[in-house]
Design a protein around this motif. Structure first.
Motif, mmCIF file in Angstrom:
data_model
loop_
_atom_site.group_PDB
_atom_site.id
_atom_site.type_symbol
_atom_site.label_atom_id
_atom_site.label_comp_id
_atom_site.label_asym_id
_atom_site.label_seq_id
_atom_site.Cartn_x
_atom_site.Cartn_y
_atom_site.Cartn_z
ATOM 1 N N HIS A 213 38.752 43.323 54.484
ATOM 2 C CA HIS A 213 39.043 42.822 53.134
ATOM 3 C C HIS A 213 39.904 43.811 52.350
ATOM 4 C CE1 HIS A 213 35.560 45.426 52.192
ATOM 5 N NE2 HIS A 213 36.172 45.564 51.027
ATOM 6 N N ARG A 214 39.940 45.090 52.769
ATOM 7 C CA ARG A 214 40.744 46.071 52.037
ATOM 8 C C ARG A 214 42.238 45.910 52.329
ATOM 9 N NH1 ARG A 214 38.747 51.966 52.333
ATOM 10 N NH2 ARG A 214 40.649 52.184 51.132
ATOM 11 N N THR B 125 40.284 52.154 61.099
ATOM 12 C CA THR B 125 39.150 52.510 60.260
ATOM 13 C C THR B 125 38.944 51.551 59.106
ATOM 14 O OG1 THR B 125 40.643 53.900 59.009
ATOM 15 C CG2 THR B 125 39.321 54.980 60.715
ATOM 16 N N GLU C 84 38.420 48.391 56.559
ATOM 17 C CA GLU C 84 37.658 47.145 56.435
ATOM 18 C C GLU C 84 38.655 46.011 56.247
ATOM 19 O OE1 GLU C 84 34.082 46.860 55.961
ATOM 20 O OE2 GLU C 84 34.190 48.869 56.883
ATOM 21 N N ASN D 32 44.484 41.774 60.059
ATOM 22 C CA ASN D 32 43.249 41.231 60.621
ATOM 23 C C ASN D 32 43.390 40.992 62.112
ATOM 24 O OD1 ASN D 32 41.189 41.019 58.637
ATOM 25 N ND2 ASN D 32 42.475 39.503 57.574
#
Lengths: 581, 594
Positions: A54-55, A50, A52, B279
């Motif tokens: 960048h978080r 869930t 993002e 990422n």
């Protein structure tokens, strides 16, 4: 345990730092217990998918932030607790040395120098380790363990129980193996003692070994001792070789158990994957503190053993000390011995027996006699290096035991048989017994002791360093420094214990002539082997086996034609032989 | 490293190929065990790499798939890996330490054996304490080198390489992210090491100063007390102790900065993995299990780098020790056995001849300046002279503790340099000045370690010198324990034991350094006198006499003065001559007759 009490006053002195250190440790422990939590949140959000991208940085920042705070806390904690432990060590060392300074010769005969030094260094260091890294580590360990336990309980009581109940196993393993290691080490050290004694005896007695062609037999014996040493050592090394693998195994087994139980819960959906990672992180966080706790037990045992040895020094009561209501000496310098008897330590053998004589203030007494006749023992009674077993020694009519010790010793200028100099410049060696050195007085005593003859031989003159790190003085030079050191105190009583033995005859005569001028008004006791040194004394006593066998002036004693006269004749004969080179 | 090792003279070399090759010779006999140890270590390193990998497989496999029973195989594999690793580590420790301890033992015996046959001049130059250090501390340092130094450096490097390889195989992108922190760690560790090494040196220096001061103060405590200088000493000590504390506090400071820095770096590494790997998870090129595994691998990669710095010190001290040990092993005996030794004609009679013997401990300071002396077999001769006349040097030469510089000494017509030392000393025995006793029993002090001498012979020898009576009275008799240096025996008793030893070994020629000891009571003195007379009976005896009674019992007196024989004859002859001996006698002995 009892000996630990010795530390209380020192800890109390630094209580503020210690308490502050513990508070910081508690805070640090709480902070370090938080980072596995961050890890869990990050992993869970990744598992959900869930988050993002960048978080993700936030979690990283949080981890780094926690590490910075934790690092800061650990830094402050070390600077408080570890530094305090060094301060306590320093204070203790000063106090121990202070005690040593007040102890009598009896103490130094019973204790080896090496052993005393070990107490002021190794034993103190063991105590310091307990106070510093020991307490530091234990505080961190216990507090981190508590903080982590609370956080783990909140997540999953079952997994938390596994960790909390099983982790102390690591400590127990450490303590158990550590205890056996200590025993094994003790045996190794004993055998090491046997081995080095064997080598020591062999090297020291090598003449005998060679004289009887026993080299091969000696090698065989040494090899056998060595083999025993090897076996014991191997036993010890193998025990210590189990220590880390065993603890790694324990920690690994707990990790495996968490993986099994936790992994199944995750699979069943009752636990999140992040929570599993969190538990793994706690295991990593707690592993080292648990080992430290075990180490702490060892440190504690060593420290109590060391404290016991330190207590021996702190509680020793010297036999010779200033009386509780001391009298001050009037300061004329008359001496009287009344039926003085001195025994050799713990035996019936008399070193001095039934010794009585008087030296009026300002007069010169000479003592001659064979080695072992008791001459040094006699003069040792004056400065209370030891006390007589019978009779009294009086100075100005007062028993020396009633006088203030420092004041008594301040009256005396002592030139010992073996001139002991310290590793410091000549100037400080000479001024050793006075608060401030008057330059004129310094020049005077250098002249008096004929040290002036040699001064230009020394690289830095009067500021030349003496001893290992400086120049080595000859026996005669040392004796003359010792004479100057005694004279600069301008003492009422001057004691020369065979103080000219290494000085050549010519210089000795010069020194004596100079002293004679100085002796005016100064009570002097001269012990000498050479008649030339004592012939001008007001009174000469001949000691044999602790008793006075002859007394009188030089002329009187020659007239008696006894022992003194025989000594005199032999001295003349020796001089004659010497000339025949 | 070998080539610029010389630049590093202050710290000492950490590696010296020549020394290591010499050391390797001592390891060679155990090369099998040593190889096994290395193989086991590799096994341990490899099995250490598995747990994080298993964790990754478990998470990415059954755990995320929701297969509850699927976790079991991973658990079993995990536990097996741990057990295997434990076995590897423990057996490695067993083999490497067995080799280490064996090599240490061999080295110690080699040094001892070598020293045993060195000449007395070596022992005059080297204090006993220094030799003991060679056998103990220096050998221990080499053991560290073997078990902790070389092997573990290789192990650390292998571990590091192994982790890096596994990382790249698993995921090259995560591997690159992880490795980014390692160069920083190397930097931090090397800076820390530089500061710490300097600080440790400071700490050691200042501790040495405290020790030197303490030792001096304790020796000179009487002077301090009698000169009222306690306060001065107290202040000086406080200063030294304070300096030491400051140095220690500096090391605390360095450590207090170092540890949090490494922890911070680890946190940064983890943060980077979370970010990059996170990422990756979101983008699909990495899995969650991999992320967890990499966090663990990163942690494990830190340890070898931290270790490497410490191993350097181990290497340094080992090289210094090796240098010192080989210096001893390279010292050659000055008195050596001939290549083709001759034997003495049997039976040995004990005729001695000195021809123009010149000797000195230093080449240009002769102690003996041309001695000519013929001693027929069975004669007893006393050598007298003032201190420094060369009496004990003469004894040293006859026992061949030293070799003559000029001239020759013959026993039964054979130059003693042509005999084996062992053979010579079977026939010429020297009784040293200071009667030496060894720890052991009374019997072992008489026979030393020569088992050829039976209990009866020991007893007979003791009876002959009159030692039997005092031995009988000791608890345990001949098995009474003698402590180090014979500390529990009186000087007189030790002297009698030394005499008994000579009788037990039964040499044809006796060399006796007879020291008059003031601490012997008259009864023992009489015993020693009788023993001496019995000892000399039927043997060629050369005695350095300090007792008048001894001189009266010998056949002949030789007077030495400044390295030359000045008078030679019987006691009465020499006294009648009223020469040097006459006056020496007056000087040394006249007073003692009472």
């Amino acid at each position: 345990m009892y000996h630990l009490r010795l530390l209380f006053p020192y800890i109390y002195r630094y209580r503020h730092r210690m308490i502050a250190g513990l508070l910081v440790a508690a805070f640090g422990a709480a902070v370090s217990a938080l980072s596995p939590l961050v890890l869990r949140l990050a992993v869970d959000s990744l598992a959900d998918g869930t988050i993002e991208p960048h978080r993700l940085l936030w979690f990283g920042d949080a981890l780094i932030g926690l590490a910075v705070i934790d690092g800061g806390m650990k830094f402050v904690q070390r600077m408080l607790i570890a530094v305090t432990s060094y301060r306590i060590e320093n204070d203790l060392r000063a106090d121990l040395f202070d005690r040593l300074l007040s102890f009598d010769q009896m103490f130094y005969q019973q204790n080896y120098t090496g052993d005393l030094m070990a107490r002021l260094t190794n034993d103190l260091s063991a105590v310091r380790q307990f106070l510093g890294p020991g307490l530091n580590g234990a505080a961190t360990a216990v507090l981190t363990f508590l903080a982590a336990t609370v956080l783990m309980m909140l997540v999953d009581p079952l997994l938390a129980l596994i960790v909390v109940l099983l982790l102390p196993m690591v400590t127990i393993v450490f303590v158990a193996i550590g205890g056996r290691m200590r025993q094994a080490f003790h045996r190794v050290q004993n055998q090491f003692g046997v081995l080095s004694t064997r080598a020591q005896e062999n090297f020291a007695g090598i003449r005998t070994v060679k004289a009887f062609a026993q080299e091969e037999a000696e090698i065989a014996v040494f090899t056998a001792d060595n083999e025993r040493y090897r076996k014991l050592n191997l036993h010890y090394v193998l025990l210590s070789g189990t220590l880390w693998p065993a603890m790694t195994l324990c920690l690994g087994l707990i990790t495996a158990l968490i993986l099994l139980v936790g992994g199944q819960q995750v699979a069943a959906g009752t636990l999140t994957i992040g929570e599993l990672v969190q538990f793994n992180a706690y295991l990593a966080l707690l592993a080292f503190p648990m080992i430290i706790l075990g180490w702490m037990v060892n440190l504690f045992q060593q420290a109590t053993a060391s404290l016991e040895r330190l207590n021996d020094i702190l509680r020793y009561q010297p036999m010779i000390s200033s009386p509780s209501t001391p009298r001050l000496p009037p300061g004329y310098g008359s001496i009287e011995f009344r039926k003085v008897g001195v025994r050799a330590n713990h035996s019936d053998q008399w070193l001095l027996r039934d010794l009585s004589f008087q030296v009026p203030a300002g007069k010169v007494l000479a003592v001659v006699g064979a080695t072992g006749a008791g001459k040094t023992t006699l003069v040792n009674l004056l400065g209370r290096v030891r006390d007589p077993d019978e009779g009294q020694v009086l100075i100005d009519g007062i028993d020396v035991r009633e006088l203030e010790l420092a004041a008594l010793r301040r009256m005396i200028g002592y030139v010992p048989q073996e001139s002991f100099l310290f590793s410091m410049p000549l100037r400080e060696n000479i001024g050793f017994g006075v608060a401030t050195v008057d330059p004129a007085r310094l020049d005077h005593v250098i002249e008096m002791s004929r040290l002036s003859n040699d001064l230009d031989q020394f690289p830095d003159g009067i500021d030349t360093m003496v001893g290992e790190r400086g120049v080595t003085l000859s026996g005669g030079q040392k004796q003359r420094v010792a004479i100057a050191r005694a004279l600069i105190r301008d003492p009422r009583i001057l004691i020369l214990d065979d103080a000219l033995s290494s000085v050549d005859t010519h210089t000795a005569a010069q020194i004596l002539a100079g002293l004679r001028a100085e002796m005016n008004g100064r009570t002097t006791i001269i012990i000498a082997q050479r008649i030339a040194t004592v012939r001008d004394a007001d009174q000469i006593i001949v000691l044999d086996d602790g008793q006075i066998v002859e007394r009188g002036s030089h002329q009187e004693l020659l007239a008696r034609n006894g022992r003194y006269a025989a000594m005199y004749r032999r001295e003349l004969l020796a001089a004659e032989l010497e000339r025949e080179e | 490293m070998v080539h610029h090792a010389n630049d590093d003279t202050i710290l000492g070399k950490a590696y010296d190929g020549r020394l290591v090759r010499r050391l390797a010779k001592y390891v060679m006999p155990y090369w099998r065990q040593f190889s096994v140890a290395i193989l086991l270590l590799i096994g341990a390193i490899l099995s250490d790499l598995l747990p994080p990998l298993l964790l990754q497989r478990a998470i990415d496999g059954p755990i995320r798939a929701g297969a509850v029973d699927g976790v079991w195989p991973y658990f079993v594999a995990f536990v097996s890996t741990l057990l295997i690793n434990f076995v590897f580590r423990y057996s490695h420790s067993y083999f490497i330490n067995s080799v280490g301890q064996q090599v240490m033992k061999d080295l110690r015996v080699a040094i001892f054996r070598h020293v045993q046959y060195l000449s007395l001049s070596f022992f005059n130059r080297n204090p006993v304490g220094r030799l003991i250090t060679r056998i103990t501390n220096d050998v221990d340092a080499l053991n560290e080198f073997l078990t902790q130094g070389v092997v573990m450096i290789v192990a650390d490097l292998l571990t590091l390489v192994g982790i890096i390889v596994v990382m790249f195989v698993l995921n090259w992108r995560l591997a690159l992210i992880s490795l980014a922190t390692l160069p920083v760690l190397v930097l931090i560790v090397s800076i820390y090491q530089r500061f710490m090494r300097a600080t440790y040196r400071l700490v050691r220096q200042r501790l040495a100063r405290i020790n030197a001061f303490l030792s001096e103060q304790i020796s000179g405590i009487l002077v301090t007390q009698l000169f009222n200088a306690e306060e001065r000493s107290r202040m000086a000590f406080a200063r030294l102790s304070d300096d030491y504390m400051q140095a220690n506090i500096r090391s605390v400071l360095i450590f207090a900065i170092f540890i949090p820095s490494v922890n911070l770096l680890a946190a940064i590494g983890t943060a980077a993995l979370l970010w990059g790997g996170g990422n990756g998870v979101l983008a699909g090129w990495a899995s969650l299990g991999m992320l967890v595994a990499f966090i663990q691998y990163l942690e494990r990669a830190f340890q070898p780098i931290r270790n490497l710095a410490e191993r350097y010190t181990v290497l340094q001290s080992a090289m210094a020790s090796a240098e010192r040990i080989f210096a001893v092993l390279d010292t050659e005996a000055e008195v050596r056995d001939p290549v083709h030794p001759r034997s003495l004609p049997t039976p040995v009679r004990g005729e001695i001849e000195l021809r123009n013997v010149v000797f000195g401990y230093h080449p240009n300071e002769p102690v003996l300046r041309g001695i000519n002396l013929h001693i027929p077999a069975g004669q007893s001769v006393a050598i007298v002279g003032a201190t420094g006349a060369g009496k004990s040097s003469l004894v040293g030469l006859l026992a061949r503790f030293y070799d003559v510089q000029e001239g020759s000494i013959t026993l039964d017509g054979i130059d003693i340099r042509e005999l084996k030392q062992a053979e010579l000393r079977r026939h010429i025995a020297a009784v040293p000045q200071d009667p030496v006793c060894f720890s052991g029993t009374i019997a072992s002090n008489i026979r030393l370690h020569n088992d050829a001498i039976s209990d009866e012979q020991v007893r007979a020898a003791a009876e002959m010198v009159g030692a039997h009576r005092f031995i009988e009275r000791l608890p345990g008799g001949y098995n009474h324990e003698v402590r180090e240096r014979g500390a529990n025996l009186s000087i007189g008793q030790r002297q009698l034991l030394a005499f008994a030893r000579v009788i037990a070994f039964n040499p044809e020629v006796l060399l006796i350094l007879d020291e008059a000891t003031s601490s012997v009571d008259t009864e023992t003195e009489a015993l020693i006198q009788t023993a001496l007379t019995r000892l000399m009976r039927g043997r060629t005896s050369i005695i350095i006499a300090h007792r008048l009674s001894t001189i009266r019992h010998v056949d002949r007196i030789v007077v030495l003065h400044k390295g030359r024989v000045v008078e030679d004859g019987t006691h009465d002859e020499l006294l009648a001559r009223r020469g040097y001996y006459y006056r020496l006698y007056q000087l040394q002995f006249a007073g003692m007759t009472g």
